[in-house]
Design an enzyme around this catalytic site. Sequence first.
Site, PDB file in Angstrom:
ATOM      1  N   TRP A  74      31.798  -0.509  48.023  1.00  0.00           N
ATOM      2  CA  TRP A  74      31.735   0.627  47.091  1.00  0.00           C
ATOM      3  C   TRP A  74      31.799   1.957  47.832  1.00  0.00           C
ATOM      4  O   TRP A  74      32.446   2.890  47.383  1.00  0.00           O
ATOM      5  CB  TRP A  74      30.504   0.541  46.191  1.00  0.00           C
ATOM      6  CG  TRP A  74      30.507  -0.707  45.358  1.00  0.00           C
ATOM      7  CD1 TRP A  74      29.604  -1.735  45.404  1.00  0.00           C
ATOM      8  CD2 TRP A  74      31.492  -1.086  44.367  1.00  0.00           C
ATOM      9  NE1 TRP A  74      29.967  -2.716  44.510  1.00  0.00           N
ATOM     10  CE2 TRP A  74      31.106  -2.351  43.860  1.00  0.00           C
ATOM     11  CE3 TRP A  74      32.646  -0.487  43.865  1.00  0.00           C
ATOM     12  CZ2 TRP A  74      31.838  -3.014  42.873  1.00  0.00           C
ATOM     13  CZ3 TRP A  74      33.378  -1.149  42.884  1.00  0.00           C
ATOM     14  CH2 TRP A  74      32.969  -2.397  42.401  1.00  0.00           C
ATOM     15  N   ASP A  88      25.077   7.042  45.282  1.00  0.00           N
ATOM     16  CA  ASP A  88      25.462   6.016  44.314  1.00  0.00           C
ATOM     17  C   ASP A  88      24.311   5.012  44.249  1.00  0.00           C
ATOM     18  O   ASP A  88      24.070   4.267  45.195  1.00  0.00           O
ATOM     19  CB  ASP A  88      26.758   5.332  44.791  1.00  0.00           C
ATOM     20  CG  ASP A  88      27.175   4.166  43.898  1.00  0.00           C
ATOM     21  OD1 ASP A  88      26.469   3.865  42.926  1.00  0.00           O
ATOM     22  OD2 ASP A  88      28.237   3.556  44.188  1.00  0.00           O
ATOM     23  N   LYS A 108      24.215  -2.446  35.867  1.00  0.00           N
ATOM     24  CA  LYS A 108      23.490  -3.191  36.888  1.00  0.00           C
ATOM     25  C   LYS A 108      21.989  -3.227  36.600  1.00  0.00           C
ATOM     26  O   LYS A 108      21.372  -4.246  36.778  1.00  0.00           O
ATOM     27  CB  LYS A 108      23.734  -2.594  38.273  1.00  0.00           C
ATOM     28  CG  LYS A 108      25.208  -2.497  38.661  1.00  0.00           C
ATOM     29  CD  LYS A 108      25.704  -3.724  39.366  1.00  0.00           C
ATOM     30  CE  LYS A 108      27.221  -3.798  39.509  1.00  0.00           C
ATOM     31  NZ  LYS A 108      27.848  -2.613  40.090  1.00  0.00           N
TER      32      LYS A 108
END
Length: 354
Positions: free
Chosen positions: A100, A167, A191
């Site tokens: 990511w 993030d 998530k």
Amino acid sequence: MKKHNFSAGPCILPNEVLLKASEAVMDFKGSGLSLIEISHRSKDFVDVMETARALALELLGLENQGYQALFLQGGASLEFLMVAYNLLETKAGYLNTGTWSDKSIKEAKLFGDVVEVGSSKDENFKYIPQGYTIPSGLDYLHLTSNNTIFGTQIKKFPTVDAPLVCDMSSDIFSRQLDFSQFDLIYAGAQKNMGPAGTTLVIVKEDILGKVSRQIPSMLDYKVHISKDSMFNTPSVFAVYVSMLTLQWLKNMGGIGAIEEINEKKARLLYSEIDLSPVFDGYANEGDRSKMNATFNLTDDKLKEPFEKMLKEAGINGLNGHRSVGGYRASMYNALSLESVGVLVDIMSEMERKG
Ligand SMILES: *Cc1c(COP(=O)(O)O)cnc(C)c1O
């Protein structure tokens, strides 16, 4: 039978949240209308949005400190470029700790210079780099707090004289941190907060408005702030379910309370991984994630019996990401200690068979 859901995302949500969400889909607050068929400008939905935004700031301890909470669309992946669009004038720092981060770096490079202050790519992201130097004069430093795929997590965040962007898609609301050290936090809901379709962005307003480029309205944080996160039709269902999850978290005592349970779950699973001769952990011990535990069998012959037992016990979503292989147990807030216990029992039984 309800399964034990270890899926990495979209992932498990609290049962009571699913129940309330399904009721609202049929009849929202006794209105005779579904939550998803009313105007997003109606008072009932504006209340939902305002409650969700306020709860996010409250749970993070960021009220009245110049932060705004937004529920946007496009996933965390759109934030990779929105962050750069809004903040990157000349040069930004990125710590590369996994897939990511890598993707966020790729997007940022479209807008300016990117300094990779550290990277663990050399060992397929098994660890979190330490002792790296952060150059001065950065427009911001970008971190990924939890690396969902590799199962590593930042434990101590660097101090830096530039805005800190993080993030937190896969560990937001899972552990207590001083969240005021961050200037911008983003997290895809799917998530640890809600269904796919919305992304929470927490941004300190005073870092905005400093780049010289023109920003299209939909990509401009300032536009979304000025419209109270309702510049266009928001993902009403995803925002509503996120609100319910945040209420659930608040009612159980907030982040501090869930962190204690998350610690217990992680301790239970990692101690089995460490004690068992038939399992090996993937991530460096000191950098292990309390949300996503990555591990493998030491003997391929055990794969078939292990997976058969998982299936029989109703354990779902344990397959590792294709870039790591093996297994990944995602232990997000809504996963119970009992579910981890069921997994650990099977793992210790494998030990007897192995
Ligand atoms: C899943 C994930 C993403 C991507 O999220 P999307 O909402 O699918 O764009 C980004 N960062 C992290 C840390 C993730 O776990």
